[in-house]
Design an enzyme around this catalytic site. Structure first.
Site, PDB file in Angstrom:
ATOM      1  N   SER A   1      54.083  62.380 -18.189  1.00  0.00           N
ATOM      2  CA  SER A   1      54.053  63.846 -17.749  1.00  0.00           C
ATOM      3  C   SER A   1      52.581  64.556 -17.869  1.00  0.00           C
ATOM      4  O   SER A   1      51.914  64.247 -18.477  1.00  0.00           O
ATOM      5  CB  SER A   1      54.946  64.511 -18.865  1.00  0.00           C
ATOM      6  OG  SER A   1      54.853  66.030 -18.606  1.00  0.00           O
TER       7      SER A   1
ATOM      8  N   MET B   1      52.927  69.141  -8.691  1.00  0.00           N
ATOM      9  CA  MET B   1      52.234  70.205  -9.149  1.00  0.00           C
ATOM     10  C   MET B   1      50.861  69.504  -9.508  1.00  0.00           C
ATOM     11  O   MET B   1      50.008  70.173 -10.222  1.00  0.00           O
ATOM     12  CB  MET B   1      52.612  70.958 -10.328  1.00  0.00           C
ATOM     13  CG  MET B   1      54.054  71.521  -9.992  1.00  0.00           C
ATOM     14  SD  MET B   1      54.320  72.978 -10.864  1.00  0.00           S
ATOM     15  CE  MET B   1      54.514  72.347 -12.663  1.00  0.00           C
TER      16      MET B   1
ATOM     17  N   HIS C   1      49.486  61.062 -12.336  1.00  0.00           N
ATOM     18  CA  HIS C   1      49.792  59.601 -13.134  1.00  0.00           C
ATOM     19  C   HIS C   1      50.866  58.718 -12.354  1.00  0.00           C
ATOM     20  O   HIS C   1      51.271  59.225 -11.175  1.00  0.00           O
ATOM     21  CB  HIS C   1      50.498  60.247 -14.620  1.00  0.00           C
ATOM     22  CG  HIS C   1      51.625  61.213 -14.458  1.00  0.00           C
ATOM     23  ND1 HIS C   1      52.758  60.518 -13.890  1.00  0.00           N
ATOM     24  CD2 HIS C   1      52.004  62.570 -14.829  1.00  0.00           C
ATOM     25  CE1 HIS C   1      53.907  61.480 -14.164  1.00  0.00           C
ATOM     26  NE2 HIS C   1      53.109  62.604 -14.505  1.00  0.00           N
ATOM     27  N   GLU C   2      50.915  57.675 -12.980  1.00  0.00           N
ATOM     28  CA  GLU C   2      51.922  56.691 -12.371  1.00  0.00           C
ATOM     29  C   GLU C   2      53.212  57.090 -12.115  1.00  0.00           C
ATOM     30  O   GLU C   2      53.840  56.662 -10.950  1.00  0.00           O
ATOM     31  CB  GLU C   2      52.096  55.440 -13.458  1.00  0.00           C
ATOM     32  CG  GLU C   2      50.942  54.477 -13.079  1.00  0.00           C
ATOM     33  CD  GLU C   2      50.696  53.879 -11.713  1.00  0.00           C
ATOM     34  OE1 GLU C   2      51.858  53.417 -11.200  1.00  0.00           O
ATOM     35  OE2 GLU C   2      49.575  53.681 -11.406  1.00  0.00           O
TER      36      GLU C   2
ATOM     37  N   HIS D   1      53.938  60.083 -10.651  1.00  0.00           N
ATOM     38  CA  HIS D   1      53.755  60.752  -9.326  1.00  0.00           C
ATOM     39  C   HIS D   1      53.485  59.489  -8.015  1.00  0.00           C
ATOM     40  O   HIS D   1      54.066  59.465  -7.255  1.00  0.00           O
ATOM     41  CB  HIS D   1      52.735  61.713  -9.174  1.00  0.00           C
ATOM     42  CG  HIS D   1      52.544  62.911 -10.218  1.00  0.00           C
ATOM     43  ND1 HIS D   1      51.898  62.970 -11.130  1.00  0.00           N
ATOM     44  CD2 HIS D   1      53.570  64.047 -10.009  1.00  0.00           C
ATOM     45  CE1 HIS D   1      52.240  64.089 -11.869  1.00  0.00           C
ATOM     46  NE2 HIS D   1      53.186  64.691 -10.956  1.00  0.00           N
TER      47      HIS D   1
HETATM   48  P1  AMP Z   1      55.328  67.719 -11.169  1.00  0.00           P
HETATM   49  O1  AMP Z   1      54.171  67.378 -10.805  1.00  0.00           O
HETATM   50  O2  AMP Z   1      55.380  67.242 -12.763  1.00  0.00           O
HETATM   51  O3  AMP Z   1      56.220  68.876 -10.890  1.00  0.00           O
HETATM   52  O4  AMP Z   1      56.334  66.201 -10.702  1.00  0.00           O
HETATM   53  C1  AMP Z   1      56.278  66.136  -9.360  1.00  0.00           C
HETATM   54  C2  AMP Z   1      57.431  64.971  -9.107  1.00  0.00           C
HETATM   55  O5  AMP Z   1      57.047  63.767  -9.871  1.00  0.00           O
HETATM   56  C3  AMP Z   1      58.791  65.451  -9.505  1.00  0.00           C
HETATM   57  O6  AMP Z   1      59.776  64.897  -8.709  1.00  0.00           O
HETATM   58  C4  AMP Z   1      58.908  64.945 -11.134  1.00  0.00           C
HETATM   59  O7  AMP Z   1      60.089  64.547 -11.203  1.00  0.00           O
HETATM   60  C5  AMP Z   1      58.275  63.461 -10.629  1.00  0.00           C
HETATM   61  N1  AMP Z   1      57.851  62.735 -11.958  1.00  0.00           N
HETATM   62  C6  AMP Z   1      56.996  63.424 -12.940  1.00  0.00           C
HETATM   63  N2  AMP Z   1      56.960  62.655 -14.051  1.00  0.00           N
HETATM   64  C7  AMP Z   1      57.509  61.491 -13.749  1.00  0.00           C
HETATM   65  C8  AMP Z   1      57.838  60.203 -14.371  1.00  0.00           C
HETATM   66  N3  AMP Z   1      57.309  59.925 -15.475  1.00  0.00           N
HETATM   67  N4  AMP Z   1      58.395  59.065 -13.723  1.00  0.00           N
HETATM   68  C9  AMP Z   1      58.889  59.531 -12.458  1.00  0.00           C
HETATM   69  N5  AMP Z   1      58.599  60.643 -11.827  1.00  0.00           N
HETATM   70  C10 AMP Z   1      58.020  61.488 -12.440  1.00  0.00           C
END
Ligand code: AMP
Length: 282
Positions: free
Chosen positions: A185, A30, A34-35, A37
């Site tokens: 996050s 989404m 950050h690191e 992703h």
């Molecule tokens: P999001 O953009 O928050 O929907 O996350 C996209 C993907 O990145 C998802 O598979 C999340 O689980 C992963 N993700 C988000 N934060 C982290 C993190 N701190 N460490 C590893 N993967 C992450």
């Protein structure tokens, strides 16, 4: 790196790539990178000939009073970071094309979505599985990579892929943390300075759980009491849940035997954050 906006163009490129016998690796996101992703993207780069990252703030996974409108967005920053890490295609579909007015299909995974975040976000996971299935159809990946940070999401998507006999491999990657332990996050950007300090109790409480498990504690209640104690000693933290579950079924356990996940969700002001610790008994 190429930015693709339409479903038609994305599908054409995906089927050509498959036709040429190349491996497609896919990382759905989404945005507001950050690191965490980037670690998924690096793994995708390693595993695929073509690395596709989607950037789509999916409206259907947000509840009516959640932060869809305010969710952090930074397309230019994301574009640069993705390019630097070696992404081939950044797929950025429009909500209107993903969900045209006659959209009426949802994908719902049952048992593993009921507990944990499913209790406070009852329609969240059906939003996630519906959009992920759509994205898989459009991107046609051989392997899709998700973070363990969203552990229930990872298990849910693995369950969907298994039950629908999908050909994609759903791989998980460890949680990436700030140097002080806070799980990265996109929502961390919401935290006020005092909340940023208080939020460290989440990681601290999970470290306590790990220490107890390593010492041989096998009563979930005893561990939960300690974890909650740490969180409750921080006035800015309001617990949504803290639970210890079987790492595969996500059902609560009392006596810890196999692999477990210690999972928690907490509010700091209006910001709801989640974190977890997966403890594998070898
Ligand atoms: P999001 O953009 O928050 O929907 O996350 C996209 C993907 O990145 C998802 O598979 C999340 O689980 C992963 N993700 C988000 N934060 C982290 C993190 N701190 N460490 C590893 N993967 C992450």
């Amino acid at each position: 790196m190429e930015v693709i906006k339409t479903i038609k163009e994305m599908k054409e490129l995906a089927s050509q790539t498959r036709g040429a016998g190349k491996i497609i690796a896919f990382v759905p996101t989404m945005g507001c990178f950050h690191e965490g992703h980037l670690s998924l993207m690096r793994e995708g780069r390693r595993r695929g000939d073509l690395l596709i990252v989607s950037l789509f703030v999916n409206p259907t996974q947000f509840g009516p009073n959640e932060d869809f409108k305010n969710y952090p967005r930074d397309f230019e920053g994301d574009r640069k970071m993705a390019e630097e890490v070696g992404v081939d295609i950044l797929f950025t579909p429009e909500a209107e094309e993903m969900y045209p007015p006659d959209h009426q299909t949802i994908v719902r995974v049952e048992k593993v979505t009921q507990n944990l975040c499913g209790r406070s976000r009852p329609t969240h996971f059906q939003g996630v599985t519906t959009v992920v299935l759509m994205l898989f159809e459009i991107v046609m990946p051989h392997v899709a990579i998700f973070g363990e940070k969203d552990y229930q999401q990872l298990v849910t998507i693995q369950q969907m892929a298994k039950n629908l006999h999908m050909s994609v491999e759903v791989a998980g990657m460890p949680t990436v943390r700030e140097s002080d332990g806070l799980a990265m996050s996109s929502r961390n950007t919401y935290l006020l300075p005092e909340e940023r300090k208080a939020v460290l109790s989440l990681y601290r409480s999970l470290q306590k759980a790990k220490e107890l498990l390593q010492k041989g504690e096998r009563k979930a209640d005893r561990i939960l009491q300690e974890v909650k104690g740490i969180l409750q000693s921080e006035p800015l933290v309001r617990i949504d849940y803290v639970q210890i579950c079987d790492a595969h079924t996500l059902q609560n356990v009392n006596q810890i035997e196999g692999d477990v996940v210690v999972a928690l969700a907490a509010y700091l002001g209006k910001t709801r954050l989640i974190d977890n610790l997966v403890f594998r008994i070898i």
